[in-house]
Design an enzyme around this catalytic site. Structure first.
Site, PDB file in Angstrom:
ATOM      1  N   HIS A  83       0.566   6.241  21.117  1.00 39.92           N
ATOM      2  CA  HIS A  83       0.987   7.409  20.336  1.00 39.92           C
ATOM      3  C   HIS A  83       0.096   8.603  20.671  1.00 39.92           C
ATOM      4  O   HIS A  83       0.577   9.718  20.884  1.00 39.92           O
ATOM      5  CB  HIS A  83       0.861   7.142  18.821  1.00 39.92           C
ATOM      6  CG  HIS A  83       1.568   5.910  18.351  1.00 39.92           C
ATOM      7  ND1 HIS A  83       1.032   5.072  17.410  1.00 39.92           N
ATOM      8  CD2 HIS A  83       2.769   5.384  18.694  1.00 39.92           C
ATOM      9  CE1 HIS A  83       1.874   4.074  17.183  1.00 39.92           C
ATOM     10  NE2 HIS A  83       2.932   4.238  17.945  1.00 39.92           N
ATOM     11  N   ALA A 122       4.497   0.699  24.557  1.00 40.01           N
ATOM     12  CA  ALA A 122       5.415   0.600  23.412  1.00 40.01           C
ATOM     13  C   ALA A 122       5.214   1.781  22.478  1.00 40.01           C
ATOM     14  O   ALA A 122       6.177   2.308  21.907  1.00 40.01           O
ATOM     15  CB  ALA A 122       5.191  -0.717  22.669  1.00 40.01           C
ATOM     16  N   ARG A 134      15.198   0.126  19.129  1.00 41.77           N
ATOM     17  CA  ARG A 134      14.535   0.675  17.952  1.00 41.77           C
ATOM     18  C   ARG A 134      15.459   1.443  17.014  1.00 41.77           C
ATOM     19  O   ARG A 134      15.046   1.950  16.012  1.00 41.77           O
ATOM     20  CB  ARG A 134      13.339   1.544  18.363  1.00 41.77           C
ATOM     21  CG  ARG A 134      12.175   1.250  17.440  1.00 41.77           C
ATOM     22  CD  ARG A 134      10.873   1.833  17.854  1.00 41.77           C
ATOM     23  NE  ARG A 134       9.987   1.824  16.715  1.00 41.77           N
ATOM     24  CZ  ARG A 134       9.646   2.880  16.002  1.00 41.77           C
ATOM     25  NH1 ARG A 134      10.099   4.076  16.341  1.00 41.77           N
ATOM     26  NH2 ARG A 134       8.852   2.773  14.972  1.00 41.77           N
ATOM     27  N   CYS A 183       1.802  -2.669  22.775  1.00 44.77           N
ATOM     28  CA  CYS A 183       0.888  -2.038  23.716  1.00 44.77           C
ATOM     29  C   CYS A 183       1.084  -0.522  23.719  1.00 44.77           C
ATOM     30  O   CYS A 183       1.968   0.010  23.060  1.00 44.77           O
ATOM     31  CB  CYS A 183       1.140  -2.588  25.112  1.00 44.77           C
ATOM     32  SG  CYS A 183       2.788  -2.227  25.741  1.00 44.77           S
TER      33      CYS A 183
END
Lengths: 488, 519
Positions: free
Chosen positions: A201, A70, A101, A67
């Site tokens: 992003h 994220a 991550r 999503c």
């Protein structure tokens, strides 16, 4: 018909077509029609891969996508190590993305660095009913008391924030003022926005533009500029990737003034508009801010690919072409210096990997960028696809894939499984959710988001690890044990 | 050049080479605006003080490093325990990606789960269409026997009504009318993953027992001698449930494990991917209404489910993650009492072996101080075992523990001289624990993987018991319940103690007089 048996490109294309038709049969008609647009075969000479992308996932299927939260917290903002990133909303999102991550960094965690910590407003029912703005203000105050060396704060919105209409911008502004202009960044990355991580992003980039760049304009630089100043953009330092990249740029004579965002700091973000060139690794996640810097500050940007010696060489020369002879010579010097290492790595691993077939399904750049590295080892990528690409990513992919490559956009668990079953690759590269599915099937697997806890894979130092890992995955004795000797 | 084809250096060693060290130093000195070393040191020391602890405990809004997850994770955990059942999470898809990753990282297994992929338009207009299309797709593609629906915070904030939505979806033909679609609302801003487990368990039982959301007659209870068993949210579910089955079988008890997810998270690597494996048969869930009694292994995971079951006329027994002799004794005696079956010779012998092991080893544990954190029942069970071993629990912390839990644990502590001086911390997080470990140090810490940061910061060796365990492999395959499970816990604790002793005695000609080979 497996790839091994397919004689010609035409055979492969026919097989792919058949395969796609076959998987679509499992869906209700409406869904099959929608999914059909995302599955196809690359045709040589075409401007893109012939698939639709960046469209909503279908409800009720196992999409691998994440999503917007994220994309923003997990990818772009999270690795900025000297800031505190508040997962604003219920406890889960921050918990699941906590240190998962592998964005490596150096710093004293909990004191001046916060990368592997989970800060959350842990929303309760009353926060949903009455709003969370007051709580957010209190949280920022508490952070200032308990973590006095933090250099900034970001507010990463989870789903409820947008739905209940909280004004995180007002809180951030007021608190920033109260704390003498401290960088406090509200980020509207609620998970329901957009169709995947991708919008996250973009939103994260916009937040950097509005709340870091605009705010720091006119601040004096912390260093004397040189003609060779560059910034690494879109490297998240998974397993140390950005470090094994940075070392090459520095060796060729450039000065890296900022790293985005793996091992990054707020000071580096602020310094970036003073760079002479932005070198961009993950185009998808950070083309927005690179374009912005180009428009506003006149800084050119250049994409590069640091996977495998062929692409590294190409990229070093491409980056050097933006500079004078000193840097161009530097690039050649670096290429020459590492060539013996690369020759040795390839001599060792290529015989063990030659002719092996790979299927990929990853995120922003790897479905194309790693293809060259596999080819350097004599391997072939026969299928690839993206979780959250846009059409411009698929355009860029045409430079990497061969005629007849199977392409699957936003692949569902079901499709991916069927494709692998039929094509029988020697290796699948995808994420944690896919890993064990394929291993159960007896197919070697590498996590190509996180490098399966290994890495780095970028740069020359990284390629040696990449080659070793692929050999280890494919040639591990375990795969010969999957079938019991008495089983037919 | 640090890298080498003959001996490939990965991140563990590559970045310790001089080239990289120099690069890091340059980056820090020139571009990071790094905090000066003396200031860093000063703040670091300050965070270890009583003064800092007070400020830390005074916080009311911020949560740092919580030891809990959200309800929908528990919902998925419970749902995969039923035969050929796929969990369907109504809400945005990113959440499901997170749950699947989280479980895969703990169990090293695939976790199948779908969502209704709600986005902005669903936020405005509601997620009904997503539910209608989603159920149809899931039903057709994954051929489940049951779809268990739960929600995320998004669906809850906009107020989607699962009962009505599922009804409408069935009317629209998404799935056949008689197809089982139990549901539970599991908002992420209420409770934690254990609440989600509870809600889904209750939702599934209600579905089967109370007329399948108005589409079938309510079941009539015809009592029999069977016993139902609920495990609760448990990171050791693979090892534990198998151990429980062995215990029941050893006593010849008729039983039903409700929500048996031990097989779906332990499928073989043999060339086939099994999306569904094992699980409680749906007809057994229905028949479980007739059982004589239900035992819940974790009281705080079944706060709604157990009382619901009690309303049907069954006796219910709530335990608290039984680890150790007395707790297992109680568990077995309850089974025996409820079924009239004697505790088997085999189990009696096992008990003796556990006591034997404790007798052999407790000298090394006696008087050692421990801090424990994790889910409420796990904390209780471990604390009880530590008291039996003569250890001294000092801090017991559950981010998702409430006042009732704290009182219950306090009572346990008060029952033993070894529990004196131990404090219980409901609702606190691991940053609170950090302060506690600095101001009132202990010898060992017991908790999940996230405790490795506490281990590093405070120098307190971590014994990994809890959920999630990401950085050690295969612990979940071992039971921690029953006498055998207790033996495992005992060994894990002892291993940590002996490793610690070795680490502290291995300096040649300084401390190695205690570097013993016989212990």
């Amino acid at each position: 018909m497996s790839v091994a048996q397919a004689e010609s490109i035409e055979d492969i294309k026919a097989r792919n077509k058949e395969l796609v038709q076959e998987v679509l049969k499992a869906y209700p008609e409406k869904t099959a029609k929608r999914r059909a647009k995302h599955l196809g075969t690359f045709e040589d000479g075409k401007p893109d891969c012939g698939v639709k992308s960046n469209i909503k996932s279908i409800p009720g299927v196992m999409t691998i996508r994440g999503c917007a939260y994220a994309g923003s917290k997990g990818v772009v903002w999270g690795p900025i190590k000297d800031m505190i990133h508040i997962s604003h909303g219920p406890v889960g999102c921050g918990q699941y993305s906590w240190a998962s991550r592998r964005n490596y960094y150096i710093g004293t965690t909990g004191i001046d660095t916060f990368g592997t910590m989970q800060f959350t407003s842990d929303f309760q029912e009353k926060d949903i009913v009455f709003g969370g703005d007051k709580k957010l203000a209190a949280i920022i105050d508490e952070i200032q008391v308990l973590f006095p060396l933090n250099k900034g704060i970001s507010v990463q919105s989870e789903c409820p924030i947008g739905l209940i209409g909280d004004d995180i911008e007002a809180v951030s502004k007021a608190k920033s003022k109260e704390y003498e202009g401290k960088t406090i960044v509200p980020v509207r990355c609620e998970g329901f926005r957009g169709v995947s991580q991708s919008l996250g992003h973009h939103i994260a980039n916009d937040a950097i533009r509005d709340w870091v760049f605009d705010k720091s304009e006119g601040k004096p630089a912390r260093f004397e500029s040189t003609p060779y100043d560059v910034a690494i953009i879109g490297d998240y330092n998974i397993g140390g990737d950005a470090w094994s990249s940075r070392i090459l740029l520095e060796e060729m004579g450039l000065r890296v003034v900022a790293q985005w965002s793996g091992d990054g700091t707020i000071a580096e973000l602020e310094a970036t508009p003073k760079a002479k060139l932005n070198v961009l690794h993950c185009y998808r996640s950070m083309n927005y801010i690179s374009r912005h810097m180009e428009e506003k500050y006149g800084i050119p940007w250049c994409e590069y690919n640091f996977f495998g010696p062929s692409k590294i060489e190409e990229s070093l020369r491409k980056i050097a072409s933006h500079f004078d002879d000193k840097i161009k010579e530097g690039a050649e010097r670096v290429i020459a210096k590492y060539r013996p290492l690369m020759d040795a790595v390839i001599a060792k691993y290529r015989p063990r990997l030659e002719g092996k077939k790979v299927m990929l399904y990853v995120g922003g750049l790897r479905p194309r960028h790693v293809i060259g590295a596999y080819e350097d080892l004599g391997m072939e990528v026969v299928g690839t696809g993206y979780e959250f690409a846009h059409n411009d990513d698929y355009q860029r992919t045409t430079h990497y894939v061969k005629d007849g490559t199977l392409i699957y956009d936003d692949v569902t668990g079901y499709e991916f499984e069927k494709f692998v079953e039929k094509i029988q690759p020697d290796l699948v590269g995808s994420g944690i959710k896919e890993k064990y599915v394929f291993q159960k099937m007896g197919v070697p697997f590498r996590q190509m988001h996180s490098w399966d806890y290994s890495g780095p894979y970028h740069g020359y130092d990284g390629f040696a690890i990449f080659a070793r890992d692929m050999d280890m995955a494919i040639n591990a004795p375990v795969w010969k044990m999957a079938k019991a000797p008495w089983a037919a | 050049m640090p890298q080498n084809a003959d001996n490939v250096l990965d991140h563990f060693n590559l970045f310790r080479q001089p080239e990289y060290k120099e690069m890091f130093e340059n980056k820090q000195n020139n571009f990071e605006n790094k905090v000066p070393a003396d200031q860093l040191e000063q703040i670091r020391e300050w965070t270890k003080t009583e003064e800092y602890k007070e400020k830390n405990f005074a916080r009311e809004a911020l949560t740092v490093n919580p030891a809990k997850a959200c309800q929908p994770l528990g919902a998925v955990f419970a749902a995969v325990g039923f035969e050929s059942t796929i969990p369907f999470v109504h809400g945005s898809q990113g959440c499901v990606a997170y749950y699947r990753s989280h479980f895969s990282r703990h169990f090293k297994e695939p976790t199948s789960c779908v969502s209704s992929s709600m986005t902005e338009d669903a936020a405005v207009f509601g997620g009904l269409n997503n539910m209608i299309d989603g159920l149809a797709n899931t039903y057709n593609m994954y051929k489940p026997k049951m779809i268990a629906v739960s929600t995320t915070c998004m669906a809850e904030v906009i107020g989607d009504d699962l009962n009505a939505f599922i009804k409408t979806s069935k009317e629209k033909g998404s799935v056949p009318q008689e197809f089982d679609v139990p549901f539970a609302h599991t908002p992420a801003f209420v409770g934690s993953h254990i609440t989600g487990y509870d809600n889904v368990m209750k939702g599934v039982l209600e579905h089967f027992w109370d007329g399948k959301a108005g589409t079938a007659p309510k079941l009539e209870r015809t009592p029999n001698n069977s016993i139902n068993f609920l495990g609760g949210f448990d990171g050791y579910t693979v090892g534990n449930l198998r151990e429980i089955k062995r215990i029941f079988e050893s006593m010849g008890v008729e039983y039903t494990i409700i929500g048996d997810n031990s097989d779906v998270w332990d499928t073989p690597t043999d060339g086939e991917f099994r999306m569904y494996d094992g699980g409680t048969k749906l007809e057994d869930v229905a028949a479980a209404l007739n059982a004589k009694a239900t035992i819940s292994m974790q009281e705080f995971c079944t706060e709604k489910t157990l009382p619901y079951i009690a309303t049907k006329g069954q006796e219910t027994v709530a335990l608290n993650h039984p680890v150790g002799v007395a707790a297992t004794d109680k568990f077995l005696m309850e089974i025996s009492r409820l079924t009239g079956k004697p505790i088997s010779e085999e189990l009696t012998k096992e008990r003796g072996r556990l006591v034997d092991a404790i007798a052999d080893s407790s000298a090394h544990i006696h008087g050692k101080k421990f801090a424990i954190y994790g889910d409420p029942d796990l904390c209780y069970g471990l604390a009880a075992f530590l008291l039996e071993l003569g250890a001294e629990p000092v801090h017991i912390l559950a981010t998702n523990g409430g006042k009732g839990w704290a009182e219950k644990v306090q009572k346990l502590l008060d029952s033993s001289p070894f529990g004196k001086g131990c404090k219980v911390y409901p609702g606190k997080d691991l940053w609170h624990m950090r302060s506690l470990l600095f101001t009132e140090p202990v010898d060992y810490l017991i908790g999940n993987t996230y405790g490795k940061y506490l281990d590093r910061d405070t120098g307190t060796p971590l014994i990994r018991i809890g959920f999630p365990i990401f950085d050690r492999h295969h612990k979940h395959r071992y039971p921690v319940w029953g006498y055998q499970g207790s033996m495992n816990v005992l060994v894990w604790i002892l291993d940590a103690i002996f490793e610690d002793i070795d680490r502290n005695t291995n300096v040649v000609a300084k401390s190695d007089y205690s570097f013993d080979i016989i212990r």
